[in-house]
Design a protein around this motif. Structure first.
Motif, mmCIF file in Angstrom:
data_model
loop_
_atom_site.group_PDB
_atom_site.id
_atom_site.type_symbol
_atom_site.label_atom_id
_atom_site.label_comp_id
_atom_site.label_asym_id
_atom_site.label_seq_id
_atom_site.Cartn_x
_atom_site.Cartn_y
_atom_site.Cartn_z
ATOM 1 N N GLY A 60 0.795 -1.214 0.000
ATOM 2 C CA GLY A 60 0.000 0.000 0.000
ATOM 3 C C GLY A 60 0.831 1.269 0.000
ATOM 4 N N TYR A 61 2.150 1.121 -0.166
ATOM 5 C CA TYR A 61 3.030 2.288 -0.082
ATOM 6 C C TYR A 61 2.863 3.202 -1.293
ATOM 7 C CZ TYR A 61 7.251 5.151 0.135
ATOM 8 O OH TYR A 61 8.121 6.207 0.166
ATOM 9 N N ARG A 62 2.806 4.505 -1.038
ATOM 10 C CA ARG A 62 2.805 5.518 -2.086
ATOM 11 C C ARG A 62 3.972 6.471 -1.828
ATOM 12 N NH1 ARG A 62 -2.333 6.658 -4.550
ATOM 13 N NH2 ARG A 62 -3.023 4.684 -5.463
ATOM 14 N N ILE A 63 4.690 6.825 -2.860
ATOM 15 C CA ILE A 63 5.789 7.778 -2.726
ATOM 16 C C ILE A 63 5.195 9.154 -2.399
ATOM 17 C CG2 ILE A 63 7.719 8.901 -3.899
ATOM 18 C CD1 ILE A 63 7.905 6.403 -5.692
ATOM 19 N N PRO A 64 5.572 9.747 -1.280
ATOM 20 C CA PRO A 64 5.001 11.056 -0.926
ATOM 21 C C PRO A 64 5.272 12.096 -2.021
ATOM 22 C CG PRO A 64 6.190 10.108 0.936
ATOM 23 C CD PRO A 64 6.505 9.257 -0.249
ATOM 24 N N ALA A 65 4.305 12.964 -2.254
ATOM 25 C CA ALA A 65 4.428 13.968 -3.313
ATOM 26 C C ALA A 65 5.612 14.897 -3.086
ATOM 27 C CB ALA A 65 3.129 14.776 -3.406
ATOM 28 N N GLU A 66 5.921 15.141 -1.802
ATOM 29 C CA GLU A 66 7.011 16.065 -1.499
ATOM 30 C C GLU A 66 8.386 15.391 -1.483
ATOM 31 O OE1 GLU A 66 5.483 14.396 2.400
ATOM 32 O OE2 GLU A 66 4.649 15.088 0.485
ATOM 33 N N ALA A 67 8.420 14.067 -1.634
ATOM 34 C CA ALA A 67 9.698 13.347 -1.580
ATOM 35 C C ALA A 67 10.571 13.719 -2.778
ATOM 36 C CB ALA A 67 9.459 11.842 -1.560
ATOM 37 N N LYS A 68 11.840 13.914 -2.525
ATOM 38 C CA LYS A 68 12.774 14.279 -3.592
ATOM 39 C C LYS A 68 13.293 13.007 -4.265
ATOM 40 C CE LYS A 68 14.145 18.639 -1.495
ATOM 41 N NZ LYS A 68 15.276 19.474 -0.978
ATOM 42 N N ARG A 69 12.360 12.323 -4.949
ATOM 43 C CA ARG A 69 12.675 11.085 -5.661
ATOM 44 C C ARG A 69 12.270 11.289 -7.121
ATOM 45 N NH1 ARG A 69 15.705 9.239 -1.870
ATOM 46 N NH2 ARG A 69 15.764 7.226 -2.964
ATOM 47 N N ALA A 70 13.171 11.084 -8.032
ATOM 48 C CA ALA A 70 12.893 11.305 -9.453
ATOM 49 C C ALA A 70 11.891 10.278 -9.978
ATOM 50 C CB ALA A 70 14.186 11.227 -10.259
ATOM 51 N N ARG A 71 11.004 10.711 -10.841
ATOM 52 C CA ARG A 71 10.086 9.794 -11.522
ATOM 53 C C ARG A 71 10.808 9.152 -12.699
ATOM 54 N NH1 ARG A 71 4.133 10.904 -11.335
ATOM 55 N NH2 ARG A 71 3.765 12.160 -9.465
ATOM 56 N N LEU A 72 10.555 7.872 -12.914
ATOM 57 C CA LEU A 72 11.188 7.202 -14.053
ATOM 58 C C LEU A 72 10.676 7.765 -15.377
ATOM 59 C CD1 LEU A 72 11.445 3.464 -12.922
ATOM 60 C CD2 LEU A 72 12.968 5.401 -12.466
ATOM 61 N N SER A 73 9.518 8.380 -15.368
ATOM 62 C CA SER A 73 9.003 8.998 -16.590
ATOM 63 C C SER A 73 9.798 10.244 -16.976
ATOM 64 C CB SER A 73 7.535 9.382 -16.405
ATOM 65 O OG SER A 73 7.379 10.299 -15.332
ATOM 66 N N GLN A 74 10.625 10.749 -16.052
ATOM 67 C CA GLN A 74 11.396 11.962 -16.300
ATOM 68 C C GLN A 74 12.891 11.692 -16.501
ATOM 69 O OE1 GLN A 74 9.764 15.007 -16.534
ATOM 70 N NE2 GLN A 74 7.941 13.712 -16.397
#
Length: 467
Positions: A320-334
């Motif tokens: 059920g984990y979701r990456i928090p919106a504010e987390a400084k983690r790059a999206r693989l789409s980018q």
């Protein structure tokens, strides 16, 4: 609750684990050769019998690899069923035994479970269930098998009862119903519906029709039931299953596993070649006999690799984990924006190590990309900070700091290169419990010296299991 979910105790888990580590099923081989002799009236070692089984296996493989409407895998002839039992069945039984054991130990299966086994064949799913329940004291199962080929129904009736007896009467299964699932679905509700190596053979259905069929099947689940689809791990069928999973998700079903919804968007990675692996089985005497003295290993099929999807109607997901919106983690789409830069990511680990002798390599996904993405770690850069990735079980979520973004034009895939400065940690999921092999030590043992660091980029996949 009268029928709660079954949670095996520590002793049962220990017994089941030890049982599954035995990579052969002597009783299945005994039943198979006995059935060969019953059908043919000759010794299973008779060369004319072996030759006809060989030809049946080769014919099945040829028809299996045809694409689209040209694909027509049939089990109408007696020898086609014998070929299936000799070549494919041992691995499939072991595959489903471990898969079903995983469902039970994850708390997904009730104390008394009603199962619809679609395309039962000669009994791979039923035998797997019987094997697992032989290790569990308080669980029972009621199986409704469906099979459209009479030759497979006859084999099921000849082989399966002996295995269900070994389960001490805890599993009941009637004679398979002779139904074509594309035309008729039996009435009733089930805790578990299984389509094992079925959907890929429905060559007459287009992707939309396959999705509609799966949706229709899901309407026969109890509210917290599971629909499990298992397919071979080759590129064509594995990617078909991922596409099908996305299609039914858009129609309202939930992907419980293995895909994780880390960003809350529809995943569009294509092609997505993701499969799970178990330890190889031991080859049977029959497999060696089919190869003969000159081609001893030609008909040896020991890989246990498969793609799967577990679907539900209640919204429940394994992770059920979701990456928090504010987390400084790059999206693989980018990733295109970050070429030749170092970034931090959080991803699902969607393969075992598929690297070579000098490199660790894992398919990863965060649900946003459109292009396959791989994490690559040269073995000579390995540090204790990498162990969360190297020991992550299939489908686990891992955070990885400091990876260098590269694009592999030849494979049309992104490679995220890790180094000594990279750091990993487990976010969701469990470790495998097994240490990753020390590839540098293995090379030193093989060549007598430490290999020179020479990372030249990676291929992004390897051949999957044979049919």
């Amino acid at each position: 609750m009268d029928n709660p979910r079954y949670i095996p105790n520590a002793e049962e888990i220990k017994r089941l684990s030890a049982f599954l580590k035995i990579r052969s099923i002597p009783e299945l081989e005994k039943q198979t050769v006995s059935y060969i002799e019953k059908v043919t009236g000759k010794s299973w070692k008779d060369e004319t019998v072996l030759e006809k089984i060989r030809n049946a296996i080769l014919a099945q493989k040829e028809s299996y690899w045809k694409e689209g409407g040209k694909k027509n895998v049939s089990y109408k002839g007696a020898y086609s069923v014998l070929g299936y039992m000799a070549y494919q069945m041992p691995g499939y039984v072991m595959e489903f035994s471990e898969f079903f054991a995983g469902l039970v130990t994850s708390g997904l299966i009730r104390k008394h479970v009603k199962i619809l086994d679609i395309g039962s064949g000669p009994g791979t799913v039923s035998i797997g269930i019987g094997r697992v329940l032989s290790c569990l004291e308080g669980m029972t199962a009621e199986i409704t098998p469906l099979e459209q080929y009479e030759t497979h129904i006859e084999a099921y009736q000849a082989v399966v009862p002996a295995f269900l007896t070994q389960a001490g009467g805890k599993v009941t299964a009637n004679k398979p119903l002779a139904l074509d699932i594309t035309k008729e679905i039996p009435e009733g509700e089930f805790d578990l519906i299984v389509c094992s190596n079925v959907i890929n053979e429905l060559s007459g259905l287009d992707p939309e029709q396959k999705a509609d069929l799966v949706l229709a099947l899901s309407k026969h689940l109890v509210p917290d039931g599971n629909l499990a689809i298992l397919e071979p791990a080759d590129l064509t069928n594995s990617t078909m299953l991922r596409d099908l999973s996305r299609d039914v998700k858009k129609k309202g079903l939930t992907i419980y596993a293995p895909c994780n919804d880390l960003r809350g968007v529809y995943c569009t990675v294509s092609p997505c070649w993701s499969f799970r692996s178990y330890a190889d089985i031991k080859p049977t005497e029959l497999m060696f006999a089919l190869g003969g003295a000159e081609e001893k290993f030609r008909f040896v099929n020991t890989d246990v690799k498969f793609s799967y999807a577990i679907l539900r109607t209640d919204g429940h997901r394994k992770c059920g984990y979701r990456i928090p919106a504010e987390a400084k983690r790059a999206r693989l789409s980018q990733l295109k924006k970050h070429l030749e830069k170092r970034i931090h990511i959080t991803v699902s680990v969607m393969s075992a190590d598929i690297g070579d002798a000098k490199n660790y390599l894992f398919l990863v996904c965060d649900g946003t990309g459109t292009t396959p993405t791989y994490l690559a770690l040269p073995a000579f850069h390995r540090t204790p900070e990498h162990e969360a990735l190297l020991t992550a079980s299939y489908g686990s979520v891992v955070a990885v700091d400091s990876v260098l973004v590269r694009f592999n034009k030849q494979q049309n895939a992104y490679n995220l290169l890790m180094g000594r400065e990279s750091f990993t940690r487990m976010i969701a999921g469990t470790p495998t419990g097994n240490a990753a092999p020390d590839k540098i030590a293995l090379l030193k043992e093989k060549y007598g010296r430490k290999p020179s660091p020479n990372y030249r980029g990676k291929k992004t996949g390897k051949p999957a299991n044979k049919r």
